[in-house]
Design a protein around this motif. Sequence first.
Motif, short mmCIF file in Angstrom:
data_model
loop_
_atom_site.label_atom_id
_atom_site.label_comp_id
_atom_site.label_asym_id
_atom_site.label_seq_id
_atom_site.Cartn_x
_atom_site.Cartn_y
_atom_site.Cartn_z
N PRO A 141 0.81 -1.24 0.00
CA PRO A 141 0.00 0.00 0.00
C PRO A 141 0.83 1.28 0.00
O PRO A 141 0.39 2.30 -0.54
N ASP A 142 2.02 1.22 0.59
CA ASP A 142 2.86 2.42 0.68
C ASP A 142 3.91 2.48 -0.43
O ASP A 142 4.87 3.23 -0.32
N PHE A 143 3.72 1.72 -1.50
CA PHE A 143 4.71 1.66 -2.57
C PHE A 143 4.79 3.00 -3.29
O PHE A 143 3.78 3.55 -3.74
N GLN A 144 6.02 3.52 -3.43
CA GLN A 144 6.24 4.81 -4.10
C GLN A 144 7.49 4.74 -4.97
O GLN A 144 8.56 4.40 -4.48
N ARG A 145 7.33 5.03 -6.25
CA ARG A 145 8.47 5.17 -7.15
C ARG A 145 8.19 6.32 -8.11
O ARG A 145 7.03 6.68 -8.34
N LYS A 146 9.23 6.87 -8.69
CA LYS A 146 9.07 7.98 -9.61
C LYS A 146 8.38 7.53 -10.90
O LYS A 146 8.43 6.36 -11.28
N VAL A 147 7.75 8.50 -11.55
CA VAL A 147 7.08 8.26 -12.82
C VAL A 147 7.96 8.82 -13.93
O VAL A 147 8.25 10.02 -13.97
N TRP A 148 8.40 7.94 -14.84
CA TRP A 148 9.26 8.33 -15.95
C TRP A 148 8.40 8.53 -17.20
O TRP A 148 8.45 7.75 -18.14
N LEU A 200 5.40 -0.53 -13.86
CA LEU A 200 6.68 -0.56 -13.15
C LEU A 200 7.72 -1.29 -13.99
O LEU A 200 7.54 -2.44 -14.37
N VAL A 201 8.84 -0.59 -14.28
CA VAL A 201 9.91 -1.15 -15.10
C VAL A 201 11.26 -0.90 -14.43
O VAL A 201 11.38 -0.05 -13.55
N CYS A 225 14.31 2.23 -11.10
CA CYS A 225 13.04 1.59 -11.42
C CYS A 225 11.89 2.55 -11.08
O CYS A 225 11.96 3.33 -10.13
N GLY A 226 10.88 2.52 -11.91
CA GLY A 226 9.75 3.42 -11.71
C GLY A 226 8.69 3.11 -12.75
O GLY A 226 8.76 2.12 -13.48
N PHE A 227 7.73 3.98 -12.84
CA PHE A 227 6.60 3.76 -13.74
C PHE A 227 6.86 4.45 -15.07
O PHE A 227 7.04 5.65 -15.15
N SER A 228 6.88 3.64 -16.13
CA SER A 228 7.14 4.16 -17.46
C SER A 228 6.56 3.17 -18.48
O SER A 228 5.90 2.19 -18.11
#
Length: 318
Positions: A141-148, A200-201, A225-228
């Motif tokens: 639930p607390d997953f956070q990664r940058k968005v590319w 997520l990649v 790694c992040g969303f792209s």
Amino acid sequence: MQTELGAALPLWDLSSLSTLSFLSHSENTTFLARDPASGRRLVLRVQRIGYHTSAEIRSELAWIDALIGEDVVVTPRPVADGEGRSLCPIVLNGSPRQIAAFEFLSGKEPDPSGDLVAWFGKLGTISARLHTHSRRWNKPPDFQRKVWDFDAMLGNRPLWGDWHAGLGLREDGRKLLQRVADTLRQRLDTYGNTNDRFGLVHADLRLANLLVDGARLGVIDFDDCGFSWFFYDFAAAVSFMEHEPMVAELQASWLDGYRAIAPVSHEDELMLPIFVMLRRMLLTAWIASHSDTETARRLGTDYTDGTVAMGEQFLQTL
């Protein structure tokens, strides 16, 4: 930094006989710790100040743990310190820093002059496995990664610097690359970022983050790694050699490996040159904003000139 970090090695249950050696400096700085008493080796990653939040780093480590737990990819396992912390806070050079530790993974970077085409087939298979896992994984639930997305790369919130500041970039080159950037935005907007195309990649599967040992291909460094877009991972894989004629052969091999695991639509395949150009411009910005790195010093203005040449060819082939 190295002396202070070396003094902290007992936090990971390494003996007083342990040594620490520098590995690399890019976004972060990494060191290899060796303990002759136990034979244990750990890679310690000193996180760059102001880049990732603690929550983002812990999310990266959570994905790595999930990938290892399901045998998706061979990658170093994160190692908690003696107090069970996945991120260990240490003051280095007077500044509080976060340290992530990983098991050592043997191997060496694939040799571009060797059988790189065959390795790209394996990398395509690995990429498909990563993407398949990404699509079905129930993130914490607390997953956070940058968005590319485009704005994070070449737009109004660039994470790696402004491409307009490319080293040695002249006004004529800047105008041409602006046309390239506008074209990239339009093509990416048309392609879209629906869940089947965007998720997520790894986002940095370049040669320096691959380890060959015998027939095994391991993957390291999930720090970006992040969303792209899923197929942006191919573009990252050809980083710093985007202009080489062999990229077409590498792409064919990568696609063969990918299709052994998951489908690739015709529209996805047509987007690969778009992602390669996007990555090339992103790296041009990165070199300008990371001039203290060995990579930036080695490539310098030549890389920017090559980006302009690639951009001109890119516009001609659309």
